[in-house]
Motif scaffolding. Structure first.
Motif, PDB file in Angstrom:
ATOM      1  N   PRO A 115       0.833  -1.211   0.000  1.00  0.00           N
ATOM      2  CA  PRO A 115       0.000   0.000   0.000  1.00  0.00           C
ATOM      3  C   PRO A 115       0.863   1.255   0.000  1.00  0.00           C
ATOM      4  O   PRO A 115       1.980   1.262   0.546  1.00  0.00           O
ATOM      5  CB  PRO A 115      -0.793  -0.131   1.309  1.00  0.00           C
ATOM      6  N   ALA A 116       0.356   2.311  -0.596  1.00  0.00           N
ATOM      7  CA  ALA A 116       1.122   3.553  -0.725  1.00  0.00           C
ATOM      8  C   ALA A 116       1.619   4.046   0.626  1.00  0.00           C
ATOM      9  O   ALA A 116       0.863   4.147   1.585  1.00  0.00           O
ATOM     10  CB  ALA A 116       0.245   4.636  -1.372  1.00  0.00           C
ATOM     11  N   GLY A 117       2.932   4.314   0.695  1.00  0.00           N
ATOM     12  CA  GLY A 117       3.522   4.877   1.900  1.00  0.00           C
ATOM     13  C   GLY A 117       3.941   3.877   2.951  1.00  0.00           C
ATOM     14  O   GLY A 117       4.510   4.251   3.982  1.00  0.00           O
ATOM     15  N   ALA A 154       2.282   2.196  11.955  1.00  0.00           N
ATOM     16  CA  ALA A 154       2.078   3.644  11.803  1.00  0.00           C
ATOM     17  C   ALA A 154       1.908   4.010  10.330  1.00  0.00           C
ATOM     18  O   ALA A 154       1.029   4.816   9.976  1.00  0.00           O
ATOM     19  CB  ALA A 154       3.253   4.410  12.409  1.00  0.00           C
ATOM     20  N   THR A 155       2.716   3.418   9.462  1.00  0.00           N
ATOM     21  CA  THR A 155       2.594   3.720   8.034  1.00  0.00           C
ATOM     22  C   THR A 155       1.311   3.125   7.456  1.00  0.00           C
ATOM     23  O   THR A 155       0.705   3.711   6.552  1.00  0.00           O
ATOM     24  CB  THR A 155       3.816   3.203   7.243  1.00  0.00           C
ATOM     25  N   MET A 156       0.887   1.979   7.976  1.00  0.00           N
ATOM     26  CA  MET A 156      -0.373   1.389   7.513  1.00  0.00           C
ATOM     27  C   MET A 156      -1.550   2.265   7.933  1.00  0.00           C
ATOM     28  O   MET A 156      -2.498   2.471   7.157  1.00  0.00           O
ATOM     29  CB  MET A 156      -0.520  -0.035   8.069  1.00  0.00           C
ATOM     30  N   MET A 157      -1.493   2.797   9.151  1.00  0.00           N
ATOM     31  CA  MET A 157      -2.547   3.708   9.605  1.00  0.00           C
ATOM     32  C   MET A 157      -2.566   4.976   8.753  1.00  0.00           C
ATOM     33  O   MET A 157      -3.633   5.476   8.388  1.00  0.00           O
ATOM     34  CB  MET A 157      -2.321   4.063  11.078  1.00  0.00           C
ATOM     35  N   GLU A 158      -1.388   5.467   8.421  1.00  0.00           N
ATOM     36  CA  GLU A 158      -1.298   6.660   7.580  1.00  0.00           C
ATOM     37  C   GLU A 158      -1.851   6.369   6.185  1.00  0.00           C
ATOM     38  O   GLU A 158      -2.481   7.232   5.560  1.00  0.00           O
ATOM     39  CB  GLU A 158       0.153   7.133   7.487  1.00  0.00           C
ATOM     40  N   SER A 166      -6.941  12.339   3.304  1.00  0.00           N
ATOM     41  CA  SER A 166      -5.676  11.624   3.163  1.00  0.00           C
ATOM     42  C   SER A 166      -5.907  10.122   3.013  1.00  0.00           C
ATOM     43  O   SER A 166      -6.917   9.583   3.458  1.00  0.00           O
ATOM     44  CB  SER A 166      -4.777  11.893   4.389  1.00  0.00           C
ATOM     45  N   GLY A 167      -4.946   9.473   2.375  1.00  0.00           N
ATOM     46  CA  GLY A 167      -4.942   8.023   2.260  1.00  0.00           C
ATOM     47  C   GLY A 167      -6.140   7.444   1.527  1.00  0.00           C
ATOM     48  O   GLY A 167      -6.772   8.089   0.685  1.00  0.00           O
ATOM     49  N   VAL A 171      -9.471   8.830  -1.128  1.00  0.00           N
ATOM     50  CA  VAL A 171      -9.864   8.257  -2.418  1.00  0.00           C
ATOM     51  C   VAL A 171     -11.337   7.853  -2.395  1.00  0.00           C
ATOM     52  O   VAL A 171     -12.110   8.163  -3.308  1.00  0.00           O
ATOM     53  CB  VAL A 171      -8.977   7.043  -2.763  1.00  0.00           C
ATOM     54  N   VAL A 172     -11.726   7.158  -1.324  1.00  0.00           N
ATOM     55  CA  VAL A 172     -13.108   6.689  -1.219  1.00  0.00           C
ATOM     56  C   VAL A 172     -14.065   7.864  -1.062  1.00  0.00           C
ATOM     57  O   VAL A 172     -15.100   7.938  -1.733  1.00  0.00           O
ATOM     58  CB  VAL A 172     -13.242   5.723  -0.026  1.00  0.00           C
TER      59      VAL A 172
END
Length: 279
Positions: A115-117, A154-158, A166-167, A171-172
């Motif tokens: 996933p991005a980031g 932390a990056t998955m939460m972001e 954001s994130g 998009v949704v």
């Protein structure tokens, strides 16, 4: 709990692993429901259009997006599985080999496969796994890996998004907003009051679904935070704290599924009422 940290027993790591599996299920279900709800709204809108075009149908979270999240959770599961083996003297050598392999897998992953980031968090974890490849104590392994696990979650939460700007949430949310904007145009073009009423009902239903799906992503983000906190508790030797956090995560998921079912029934009732009025 005070005093010296104690090593987790064999019941604790499987609970963390099950918590990660629950978060994975929650992710897949949330993404699938978002796509399903959007597709249904797109179908209902398309029925009222004079022409049919594939531009009316968008998949906001494609199969590759889902695969990237599944890949991320598979890494976490492999890490938890190795910890389980470290707790078993007869399987420690297997665990050490698996940690090396997992580190190599993480080293081969790039930003396009996750996933991005999220890639930076997993890169940190991969480096730490190399440090514990010869570690024979599960408690120390968890302590060493904890910074990487914290950065990973932390990056998955972001990636999910701290807000609607954001994130994945962004998009949704923007996709829903596009659909609402199209319904606003439909309302202006509606030839009579009955037609306008139908569009208004669709508009309100779409807003409710937008808010519900965003809330589902908020819950998912919270679950990732609970997993991170549970791992920190394990690293500190506070097994009871970790167990409580995992139980909270499971309750969050149960509540989410219950709310999703309620929303599904409400949507079906609204759709049936709209179709009945049109007949």
């Amino acid at each position: 709990m005070t005093g010296c940290a104690v090593s987790p027993d064999r019941a604790e790591i499987p609970q963390f692993r099950q918590g990660a599996a629950t978060a994975n299920q929650q992710t897949a279900q949330a993404f699938a429901e978002i796509n399903a709800f959007l597709r249904q709204q797109q179908i209902e809108r398309a029925i009222a259009q004079p022409t049919l075009s594939e531009n009316e149908f968008l998949t906001v979270l494609g199969d590759e997006d889902v695969a990237k999240w599944s890949r991320a959770f598979a890494v976490i599961d492999a890490y938890a599985a190795a910890l389980e083996k470290l707790l078993d003297p007869q399987r420690r050598s297997d665990a050490q080999q698996e940690l090396v392999k997992l580190s190599e897998v993480l080293g081969a992953l790039d930003g396009t496969q996750l996933p991005a980031g999220v890639a930076s968090g997993f890169a940190t974890l991969g480096g730490l796994l190399l440090q514990i490849k010869v570690e024979r104590d599960a408690m120390e392994a968890i302590r060493i890996a904890n910074p990487g696990i914290q950065e990973t979650f932390a990056t998955m939460m972001e990636a999910i998004g701290a807000d609607q700007n954001s994130g994945v949430r962004s998009v949704v949310w923007n996709t829903w907003q596009t659909l609402l904007a199209k319904l606003s145009v439909d309302f202006l073009r509606a030839p009579n009051e009955d037609s306008k009423r139908t569009v208004v009902q669709q508009f309100v239903s779409t807003m409710d679904q937008r808010d519900a799906k965003d809330a589902a992503l908020v819950t998912l983000r919270r679950s990732l935070g609970l997993l991170a906190s549970a791992h920190s508790e394990l690293a500190a030797g506070r097994n009871d704290g970790a167990q409580g956090l995992i139980e909270l995560l499971q309750r969050e998921y149960t509540n989410y599924r219950s709310q999703a079912e309620t929303i599904r029934k409400q949507r079906e009732a609204t759709t049936n009422a709209t179709q009945g009025a049109a007949q």
